[in-house]
Design a protein around this motif. Structure first.
Motif, mmCIF file in Angstrom:
data_model
loop_
_atom_site.group_PDB
_atom_site.id
_atom_site.type_symbol
_atom_site.label_atom_id
_atom_site.label_comp_id
_atom_site.label_asym_id
_atom_site.label_seq_id
_atom_site.Cartn_x
_atom_site.Cartn_y
_atom_site.Cartn_z
ATOM 1 N N ALA A 1 27.592 42.129 23.679
ATOM 2 C CA ALA A 1 26.873 41.580 24.831
ATOM 3 C C ALA A 1 27.844 41.302 25.978
ATOM 4 N N ILE A 2 29.037 40.812 25.662
ATOM 5 C CA ILE A 2 30.014 40.522 26.713
ATOM 6 C C ILE A 2 30.361 41.803 27.458
ATOM 7 N N ILE A 3 30.636 42.860 26.697
ATOM 8 C CA ILE A 3 31.012 44.117 27.356
ATOM 9 C C ILE A 3 29.866 44.637 28.225
ATOM 10 N N VAL A 4 28.657 44.562 27.669
ATOM 11 C CA VAL A 4 27.523 45.083 28.439
ATOM 12 C C VAL A 4 27.346 44.288 29.723
ATOM 13 N N ARG A 5 27.528 42.976 29.630
ATOM 14 C CA ARG A 5 27.369 42.179 30.847
ATOM 15 C C ARG A 5 28.448 42.507 31.854
ATOM 16 N N LEU A 6 29.661 42.736 31.353
ATOM 17 C CA LEU A 6 30.734 43.126 32.276
ATOM 18 C C LEU A 6 30.393 44.458 32.935
ATOM 19 N N LEU A 7 29.867 45.380 32.131
ATOM 20 C CA LEU A 7 29.517 46.683 32.693
ATOM 21 C C LEU A 7 28.419 46.558 33.741
ATOM 22 N N LEU A 8 27.584 45.562 33.570
ATOM 23 C CA LEU A 8 26.516 45.337 34.542
ATOM 24 C C LEU A 8 27.029 44.651 35.795
ATOM 25 N N GLY A 9 28.296 44.241 35.756
ATOM 26 C CA GLY A 9 28.860 43.552 36.907
ATOM 27 C C GLY A 9 28.676 42.048 36.839
ATOM 28 N N GLU A 10 28.216 41.534 35.679
ATOM 29 C CA GLU A 10 28.098 40.080 35.530
ATOM 30 C C GLU A 10 29.378 39.567 34.880
ATOM 31 N N ILE A 11 29.644 38.297 35.102
ATOM 32 C CA ILE A 11 30.766 37.675 34.418
ATOM 33 C C ILE A 11 30.184 36.632 33.461
ATOM 34 N N PRO A 12 30.345 36.831 32.145
ATOM 35 C CA PRO A 12 29.790 35.852 31.201
ATOM 36 C C PRO A 12 30.435 34.477 31.388
ATOM 37 N N GLU A 13 29.653 33.423 31.177
ATOM 38 C CA GLU A 13 30.172 32.075 31.375
ATOM 39 C C GLU A 13 31.231 31.761 30.316
ATOM 40 N N ARG A 14 32.034 30.780 30.637
ATOM 41 C CA ARG A 14 33.095 30.392 29.726
ATOM 42 C C ARG A 14 32.533 29.890 28.390
ATOM 43 N N THR A 15 31.343 29.266 28.441
ATOM 44 C CA THR A 15 30.793 28.701 27.200
ATOM 45 C C THR A 15 30.533 29.785 26.155
ATOM 46 N N VAL A 16 30.288 31.013 26.607
ATOM 47 C CA VAL A 16 30.040 32.096 25.654
ATOM 48 C C VAL A 16 31.240 32.264 24.729
ATOM 49 N N PHE A 17 32.422 32.091 25.296
ATOM 50 C CA PHE A 17 33.637 32.324 24.508
ATOM 51 C C PHE A 17 34.043 31.111 23.685
ATOM 52 N N GLU B 1 40.094 37.556 27.469
ATOM 53 C CA GLU B 1 41.148 38.009 28.393
ATOM 54 C C GLU B 1 40.674 39.209 29.210
ATOM 55 N N LEU B 2 39.896 40.045 28.544
ATOM 56 C CA LEU B 2 39.348 41.204 29.238
ATOM 57 C C LEU B 2 38.443 40.765 30.387
ATOM 58 N N THR B 3 37.583 39.802 30.092
ATOM 59 C CA THR B 3 36.677 39.289 31.112
ATOM 60 C C THR B 3 37.460 38.724 32.283
ATOM 61 N N ASN B 4 38.528 38.034 31.943
ATOM 62 C CA ASN B 4 39.364 37.455 32.981
ATOM 63 C C ASN B 4 39.911 38.533 33.906
ATOM 64 N N ALA B 5 40.388 39.617 33.288
ATOM 65 C CA ALA B 5 40.955 40.703 34.099
ATOM 66 C C ALA B 5 39.877 41.301 34.998
ATOM 67 N N VAL B 6 38.681 41.458 34.463
ATOM 68 C CA VAL B 6 37.610 42.041 35.280
ATOM 69 C C VAL B 6 37.235 41.079 36.401
ATOM 70 N N ARG B 7 37.222 39.795 36.069
ATOM 71 C CA ARG B 7 36.806 38.788 37.041
ATOM 72 C C ARG B 7 37.748 38.773 38.237
ATOM 73 N N ILE B 8 39.064 38.863 37.931
ATOM 74 C CA ILE B 8 40.040 38.845 39.021
ATOM 75 C C ILE B 8 40.041 40.183 39.761
ATOM 76 N N GLY B 9 39.685 41.242 39.033
ATOM 77 C CA GLY B 9 39.697 42.561 39.656
ATOM 78 C C GLY B 9 41.095 43.133 39.754
ATOM 79 N N ASP B 10 41.907 42.830 38.764
ATOM 80 C CA ASP B 10 43.298 43.277 38.789
ATOM 81 C C ASP B 10 43.462 44.428 37.794
ATOM 82 N N LEU B 11 43.636 45.627 38.327
ATOM 83 C CA LEU B 11 43.744 46.800 37.453
ATOM 84 C C LEU B 11 44.933 46.720 36.520
ATOM 85 N N GLU B 12 46.042 46.169 37.050
ATOM 86 C CA GLU B 12 47.270 46.094 36.259
ATOM 87 C C GLU B 12 47.051 45.200 35.034
#
Lengths: 267, 495
Positions: B292-308, B322-333
């Motif tokens: 579900a986390i990955i799917v939400r990320l793919l949808l462009g949503e950021i899952p809330e911290r409580t999920v984790f 950590e993956l969500t964090n990287a997507v949230r910041i938008g840092d490719l590196e």
């Protein structure tokens, strides 16, 4: 040796000769005869009977279908490609224990991925991709298709176009050319939204046309709503909704009355 | 259907069941064998009164006993329940390991009231097979378990009684499970399809449900998403009978849809599966959450911290956090670093390909941040900020930006001749009717909720009935608890 197998082998040899001569009509003719003959082997999918000749039969059949797929690309027939590929696929998926893997496997799988990309069947593209083991993703042909899909999704279109120069297999050129057309349409769609206007020379470069006439013709055929004047292409923007100055009285009144009625029911 | 004739015989032996239960409650901790005998009498009662409910209760009770089963108990029970001359007895006993049988003698002197059951009922026979199968799996004797399962499945094909269905569906599960452990799932696919057809013809909905899930699991094990989807879309659907099976179905459905890029539907199924699964089924819920986390990320949503931060899942979800964090910041590196760091976890979860798809979302988020912070920025700077690595980063940035504009991710225009991107002023939303519409939809939601709540309210007609319903509620709660435990047990197996 089994007489049926001998017959198929001989016919296949003739097919290969015609194939080497690039005599496509003869190839297609021989191929349909071969396919009919193949139906008589019980060891082939879907029955997979254990016959003494199973290994030779399977290997020959796989070889024939591999040629069929490549032939369909040469004849630029996408439907035939799909049909032949579907027939070939069980040989890759279900015969692992019986015959050694074919050296052509990854190039052909990569070709199929590319076809799905060209036809914009992204869901199927990913379904096929899931079937591949991790080590297949390292293969040059598969990687090529995967990277293309990524660039395509991101919108890095010029990366898609430069990939054409670096095709891993000569059969890929046909689909890469088709892809170029898809990319051009995409670029046109994006430019329409992204730019107010583009100078003709920039547009020409961006849409990969060599002359102004080609560009003009493309615009006339595909996007007649674009304006070409003063050496630039102007894209017609959808007019944005103006901020509304008036209060829509009637709906607001009905809504408010509705709230009042509901509140009365609660209290 | 000769069994049906047998079923309609008048049978006075049904009576001892409640009496035995009462006696067992009074006695000091009764032996496992005694429990088994009680279960057998529950099954017998269920079989004779044709009450499927009792049989499912028997299965639940067995699962509770599972950890305590010993070879002695099982073989003693077989001797008790099956006719010694029967073919089933001979077949099952030879599968059991020979051990010292002292325990059995102890049981003989146990204070239990004598429970006797009618021998030769098919339900009892199938139950014995199930018991032996579970026992063999727990003892890690997989080859014996396989042969036991195969023989029982063959026997099941000759039976057609609704009271066997519950037992059969459990047997199917373990049949598939033992093949999964021994990595031979592909072999049984044809057999499962045959069983599914049989269950459909017998109108055995529980069996259909179980078998459909097993088949989906079977296909997904080999990543055959295409076949799985074809089967799923064509298999008959009906209201779910078992919550566990429904959860599983939703999970598999979510997986299929994710692969086929139907993210919105996938998210719905996965979240529903995670919500419906009982708290005890931790492994299953972790899997659902990961997807579900990955799917939400793919949808462009950021899952809330409580999920984790959910209880018991924190450890398992760290890579995804950590993956969500990287997507949230938008840092490719950073995204690349996280993907590499947890590569083994992701490939074990078989989410690697999905994570590759996420790269595109990382770029989008980065671009959105840039567009919000700058009113005008050169494309070269965008390329630098997004850390695009390619031969011609500026041209890449330009086409990426224009695609983002077309997809509505950012609101901007590109000036090609000057090579910069101009973000549009975000208009004053309060000058439009937007707030009014939002206000209206929220009020409508609240009013609707209130009305639904009023409609759903029930008032007890009198105090006498109320007392009874309290008892019923207790019973129901107890049963739910049993179910939850049961589910936990299964999911320990699954993951």
């Amino acid at each position: 040796m089994d007489p049926k197998l001998v017959e198929v082998t001989q016919l296949f040899a003739r097919f290969k000769a015609a194939y080497a001569r690039n005599d496509l009509d003869v190839c297609a003719n021989l191929l349909s005869q071969l396919k009919v003959l193949l139906t008589k082997f019980p060891s082939l999918p879907p029955s997979f009977q254990q016959t003494p000749n199973a290994v030779e039969e399977l290997t020959t059949a796989r070889d024939i279908y591999e040629h069929a797929v490549v032939l369909s690309v040469k004849m630029e027939d996408q439907d035939a490609f799909e049909r032949d590929f579907c027939q070939l696929k069980p040989y890759y998926m279900d015969t692992c224990g019986i015959i050694p893997p074919s050296p052509e496997e990854y190039p052909i799988l990569g070709l199929n991925l590319l076809r799905l990309l060209v036809q914009n069947r992204i869901a199927e593209f990913h379904t096929e991709l899931e079937l591949l083991p991790a080590k297949a993703l390292e293969n040059l042909c598969i990687k090529h298709a995967v990277e293309l899909e990524q660039s395509f999704m991101e919108g890095a279109y010029n990366r898609v176009l430069t990939a054409r120069q670096a095709v891993p297999h000569e059969t890929y050129v046909y689909f890469m050319d088709l892809l170029a057309k898809t990319v051009r349409d995409e670029i046109a769609g994006c430019s329409e939204k992204g730019y107010d206007f583009l100078s003709i020379s920039d547009a020409k470069q961006m849409f990969m046309f060599s002359s102004d006439q080609e560009l003009q013709q493309y615009i006339a055929e595909e996007h007649p709503e674009w304006d070409v004047k003063n050496g630039s292409v102007f894209f017609q923007k959808v007019k944005e909704s103006q901020p509304c100055k008036e209060i829509p009285a009637a709906p607001v009144i009905t809504q408010t009355l509705g709230y009042a009625r509901e509140l009365e029911r609660i209290v | 259907m000769p069994e049906d004739v047998q079923m309609s015989e008048p049978q006075p032996a049904a009576a001892p069941a409640p009496a035995a239960a009462a006696a067992a409650a009074a006695a000091p901790p009764p032996s496992t064998l005694h429990h088994l005998k009680e279960i057998a009498s529950v099954i017998e009662a269920g079989s004779l009164s044709k009450e499927v409910r009792r049989i499912s209760r028997a299965v639940r009770l067995t699962v509770a006993l599972r950890r305590r089963l010993a070879a002695g108990d099982v073989s003693a029970f077989l001797a008790f329940a099956l006719p010694a001359s029967g073919e089933a007895y001979a077949r099952l006993t030879c599968l059991l390991p020979k051990e010292d049988e002292t325990e059995m003698d102890v049981d003989a002197t146990a204070p239990a009231t004598q429970i006797s059951i009618k021998q030769g009922l098919p339900e009892i026979e199938i139950y014995c097979c199930l018991l032996v199968l579970i026992f063999l799996i727990d003892q890690k004797k997989y080859d014996e378990a396989k042969s036991c399962a195969t023989a029982t499945i063959a026997r099941l094909k000759t039976l057609n009684r609704r009271t066997v269905d519950v037992l059969a569906s459990r047997l199917y599960f373990y049949y598939s499970y033992v093949h999964e452990i021994t990595n031979s799932l592909a072999e049984i696919r044809g057999n499962l399809l045959g069983l599914h057809r049989m269950a459909t013809l017998h109108h055995d909905e529980l069996g259909q449900e179980t078998l459909l899930n097993l088949l989906l699991r079977n296909y997904l094990h080999y990543n055959l998403f295409d076949q799985a989807e074809k089967l799923r879309s064509k298999a008959p659907r009906f209201e779910a009978h078992s919550n566990q099976q429904f959860c599983r179905y939703l999970f598999y459905l979510g997986k299929i849809r994710t692969i086929q890029l139907e993210y919105t539907d996938a998210k719905e199924s996965l979240l529903q599966a995670a919500r419906k699964a009982p708290m005890a089924a931790r492994g299953f819920r972790i899997q659902c959450n990961k997807w579900a986390i990955i799917v939400r990320l793919l949808l462009g949503e950021i899952p809330e911290r409580t999920v984790f931060m959910q209880k018991g899942m924190k450890e398992a979800l760290i890579p995804y956090f950590e993956l969500t964090n990287a997507v949230r910041i938008g840092d490719l590196e950073l995204f690349r670093a996280v993907a590499d760091k947890f590569a083994s976890t992701f490939s074990a979860d078989r989410t690697h390909n999905l994570i590759v798809r996420l790269r595109h979302n990382v770029i989008r988020t980065g671009l959105r941040n840039i567009s919000l912070s700058y009113s005008r920025i050169s494309l070269a700077d965008i390329a630098k900020k997004l850390r695009l690595v390619s031969a011609d980063p500026v041209a890449d940035a330009e086409s990426i930006v224009s695609k983002a504009i077309r997809d509505g991710a950012i609101d901007a225009t590109i000036d090609h001749s000057n090579g910069w991107m101009v973000s549009k002023e975000t208009g004053d939303v309060y000058s439009t009717n937007e707030p009014q519409a939002a206000f209206n939809s929220r009020i409508a939601f609240c009013l609707n909720m209130h009305n639904e709540a009023v409609k759903a309210m029930r008032f007890p007609p009198n105090s006498h009935k109320e007392k009874e319903s309290a008892e019923k509620r207790r019973e129901r709660l107890q049963q739910e608890e049993e179910l939850a435990k049961h589910m936990a047990e299964e999911d320990d197996d699954d993951f």
